[in-house]
Enzyme design. Structure first.
Site, PDB file in Angstrom:
ATOM      1  CB  ILE A  31      -0.948  -0.022   1.224  1.00  0.00           C
ATOM      2  CG1 ILE A  31      -2.174   0.837   0.987  1.00  0.00           C
ATOM      3  CG2 ILE A  31      -0.231   0.362   2.508  1.00  0.00           C
ATOM      4  CD1 ILE A  31      -3.292   0.589   1.987  1.00  0.00           C
ATOM      5  CG  HIS A 100       5.383  -9.098   5.527  1.00  0.00           C
ATOM      6  ND1 HIS A 100       5.078  -9.057   6.867  1.00  0.00           N
ATOM      7  CD2 HIS A 100       6.089  -7.982   5.263  1.00  0.00           C
ATOM      8  CE1 HIS A 100       5.575  -7.949   7.388  1.00  0.00           C
ATOM      9  NE2 HIS A 100       6.201  -7.277   6.445  1.00  0.00           N
ATOM     10  CG  HIS A 102       8.941  -6.022   1.939  1.00  0.00           C
ATOM     11  ND1 HIS A 102       8.124  -4.921   2.043  1.00  0.00           N
ATOM     12  CD2 HIS A 102       9.091  -6.478   3.207  1.00  0.00           C
ATOM     13  CE1 HIS A 102       7.810  -4.705   3.314  1.00  0.00           C
ATOM     14  NE2 HIS A 102       8.388  -5.633   4.051  1.00  0.00           N
TER      15      HIS A 102
HETATM   16  P1  AMP Z   1       7.211  -4.512   7.391  1.00  0.00           P
HETATM   17  O1  AMP Z   1       7.628  -3.135   7.798  1.00  0.00           O
HETATM   18  O2  AMP Z   1       8.314  -5.341   6.841  1.00  0.00           O
HETATM   19  O3  AMP Z   1       6.446  -5.223   8.491  1.00  0.00           O
HETATM   20  O4  AMP Z   1       6.230  -4.328   6.169  1.00  0.00           O
HETATM   21  C1  AMP Z   1       4.858  -4.147   6.278  1.00  0.00           C
HETATM   22  C2  AMP Z   1       4.410  -3.643   4.945  1.00  0.00           C
HETATM   23  O5  AMP Z   1       3.004  -3.821   4.843  1.00  0.00           O
HETATM   24  C3  AMP Z   1       4.692  -2.155   4.720  1.00  0.00           C
HETATM   25  O6  AMP Z   1       5.513  -2.004   3.566  1.00  0.00           O
HETATM   26  C4  AMP Z   1       3.306  -1.544   4.531  1.00  0.00           C
HETATM   27  O7  AMP Z   1       3.284  -0.519   3.579  1.00  0.00           O
HETATM   28  C5  AMP Z   1       2.493  -2.766   4.096  1.00  0.00           C
HETATM   29  N1  AMP Z   1       1.078  -2.708   4.388  1.00  0.00           N
HETATM   30  C6  AMP Z   1       0.484  -2.409   5.568  1.00  0.00           C
HETATM   31  N2  AMP Z   1      -0.843  -2.476   5.458  1.00  0.00           N
HETATM   32  C7  AMP Z   1      -1.109  -2.817   4.175  1.00  0.00           C
HETATM   33  C8  AMP Z   1      -2.315  -3.059   3.421  1.00  0.00           C
HETATM   34  N3  AMP Z   1      -3.521  -2.941   3.979  1.00  0.00           N
HETATM   35  N4  AMP Z   1      -2.194  -3.399   2.126  1.00  0.00           N
HETATM   36  C9  AMP Z   1      -0.987  -3.507   1.553  1.00  0.00           C
HETATM   37  N5  AMP Z   1       0.177  -3.316   2.201  1.00  0.00           N
HETATM   38  C10 AMP Z   1       0.117  -2.974   3.489  1.00  0.00           C
END
Ligand code: AMP
Ligand code: ZN
Length: 114
Positions: A31, A100, A102
């Site tokens: 997002i 997750h 990236h």
């Molecule tokens: P991390 O900081 O590695 O935990 O990454 C979490 C990621 O999830 C971040 O890059 C956010 O931008 C992404 N994120 C959080 N909420 C959403 C959502 N609803 N849809 C898509 N990505 C999200």
């Protein structure tokens, strides 16, 4: 996991821009993209973090990496190169407690991270 935002995305309770889905994993656009291509791959099984992985999760993990490679090619970033990142725990910068990965590409990524 009732309060997990990524579990809610898997259940369809929160929308996402889906890139790929099968019985084990879901991939969707981040997002808040940090690169022209920024996709997250998550297991459908709730796993808190890489640090919580168990032996029984090894098939999920290998599947994630095989699909990361396939998706990178489909998204057009394989040729120029890309990065697959997992942030684990507080010092690792993890903000969502559902493991997750990236996939980042489409620009020259810097190293080391901040
Ligand atoms: P991390 O900081 O590695 O935990 O990454 C979490 C990621 O999830 C971040 O890059 C956010 O931008 C992404 N994120 C959080 N909420 C959403 C959502 N609803 N849809 C898509 N990505 C999200
Ligand atoms: Zn979850």
């Amino acid at each position: 996991m009732d309060n997990c935002i990524f579990c809610k995305i898997i259940k369809g309770e929160i929308p996402c821009k889906k890139v790929y889905e099968d019985e084990l994993i879901l991939a969707f656009e981040d997002i808040n993209p940090e690169a022209p291509v920024h996709v997250l791959i998550i297991p459908k099984k709730h796993i808190d973090s890489l640090d919580s992985l168990e032996e029984e999760d090894k098939d999920i993990l290998s599947h994630i990496f095989i699909k990361a490679k396939d998706l990178a090619r489909e998204l057009g970033i394989a040729e120029d190169g890309y990065r697959v990142v997992n942030n684990c725990g507080i010092n690792g910068g993890q903000t969502v407690l559902h493991m997750h990965f990236h996939i980042l590409g489409g620009r020259n990524l810097q190293w080391p991270p901040g």
